[in-house]
Scaffold this active site. Structure first.
Site, PDB file in Angstrom:
ATOM      1  N   ASP A  89      -3.397   1.955   5.751  1.00  0.00           N
ATOM      2  CA  ASP A  89      -2.475   1.883   6.694  1.00  0.00           C
ATOM      3  C   ASP A  89      -2.681   1.091   7.987  1.00  0.00           C
ATOM      4  OD1 ASP A  89       0.653   1.736   7.463  1.00  0.00           O
ATOM      5  OD2 ASP A  89       0.043   2.683   9.056  1.00  0.00           O
ATOM      6  N   GLU A 128      -2.343   1.478  -0.146  1.00  0.00           N
ATOM      7  CA  GLU A 128      -2.734   1.733   1.326  1.00  0.00           C
ATOM      8  C   GLU A 128      -4.134   2.629   1.381  1.00  0.00           C
ATOM      9  OE1 GLU A 128       0.424   1.087   4.719  1.00  0.00           O
ATOM     10  OE2 GLU A 128       0.814   3.234   3.573  1.00  0.00           O
TER      11      GLU A 128
END
EC number: 3.1.26.3
Lengths: 239, 239
Positions: free
Chosen positions: B61, B130
């Site tokens: 992320d 992610e």
């Protein structure tokens, strides 16, 4: 862009002097000085678009966050994602960055409207530190930015161990503040929502019966902590 | 770590097959397969700590956010920080990532508890995407991660131009929803707070007279939009 940057020059110290001060701060000699001049320019000094450090702050904030994330990921190989997220937010929060920026001496380099008394109490130096990370990225690339963040920021100014060991019971801190200041305070569950395999909780803090702020997390307890931390930040910002 | 990863093996496709599928997806041959196996392991399949993809999701992320930030910074050299922030949040928001993950075919590779019907409607595939970025970073380093994000994610699946041109008047969308569903809705200014040289506004949305959610920004209008977007996400999440 180049023309804009050239015209900024006269706001600053002579190039040689600025370059020397930056070299001391960064640990390397800057290549393209105008990036750094832009990083050090607060909007209060120059309100034309694209001639202040806000775009670089956006870029620097992103790389600072990523590099700190990787640092924590490797430093704490057995800790959960929740722990890493909390540690990172302690390190990159405005108060920490502003404090580091001041200790680095950035307030002497940042160009801002010195007539505005509110500014000295706001977070413009921490924001300039983020913009500086953005300038380093553009000037030197990722690897040097990573070294700069780890050595000149984390190792030099942030006591990660101390931050990790601080017990931050924000809820207690907030209750203490309310008692001292004779405010009525309550925590209330606002929403409880299933999200895939988990539940998400939002807790609201009511100050004298008006909603003051909210926090959301995967447990009620953690949501209360998130909300309480926000409340403490809001209260600190008003003083 | 290595022992844990080795024991995960039997959950997955044979190494050769997984490696081939990943190579197709990533655009390069993975070096250390266990990183990717961990990235594809949802907690519902294995609830022991550190044996699911959440730590890698945290790492991925962060790098995804940084690389998208740099991409937008360079693509839109004259746009403000606010514009870049809004564009990035459109690109990395859960809905977009989940949509891309599904189009990439990640749902065929992610290991999760297929008995849990809620999961298919949640964002675990976007989260796995992610985590995959995190795995690429550990396996291949920054430069290849950047290429992967730009080519295999942004260029291949995200219509940045379309996102930029979409007029997202969330407030109107929300008002339409309320009318259709006969809900009473109001926007109220909750706080208006000076922060250094600027003012910060928090707008609350009241649904049938109860506070539903809030949004904060540097203008009242933008704060209303932020709150309305949150409300739309909450409403979508409940259906």
């Amino acid at each position: 862009m180049r023309r804009v940057l050239t015209r900024l020059k006269n706001l600053f110290l002579p190039d040689k002097e600025l370059s020397a001060q930056l070299e001391h701060l960064l640990g390397f000699k800057p290549k393209h000085l105008p990036y750094y001049q832009l990083a050090l320019l607060h909007r209060s000094k120059n309100d034309e678009l694209a001639r202040n450090n806000e775009r670089l702050e956006f870029l620097g904030d992103a790389y600072l966050g990523a590099i700190v994330a990787e640092y924590l990921f490797k430093k704490y190989p057995t800790q959960s994602e929740g722990y890493l997220t909390e540690m990172r937010s302690r390190i990159v929060r405005r108060e920490t960055l502003n404090n580091v920026a001041n200790r680095m001496g950035l307030q002497k380099l940042v160009q801002y409207n010195t007539q505005d008394r509110g500014i000295e109490r706001s977070h413009i130096f921490g924001n300039a530190l983020e913009a500086l990370v953005g300038a380093v990225y553009l000037d030197q690339g990722y690897t040097r930015t990573r070294t700069f963040v780890i050595k000149q920021f984390l190792h030099a100014y942030v006591d990660v161990e101390m931050m990790a060991s601080t017990d931050t019971n924000y809820k207690n801190q907030l209750l203490n503040w309310a008692q001292t200041n004779r405010q009525s305070l309550s925590f209330e569950l606002m929403t409880d929502k299933r999200e895939g395999a988990r539940r998400m909780f939002t807790v609201g803090i009511f100050l004298n019966d008006a909603l003051f702020c909210e926090g959301t997390a995967y447990s009620k307890k953690e949501a209360g902590q998130v909300a309480a931390r926000k409340a403490l930040e809001l209260i600190a910002g008003n003083h």
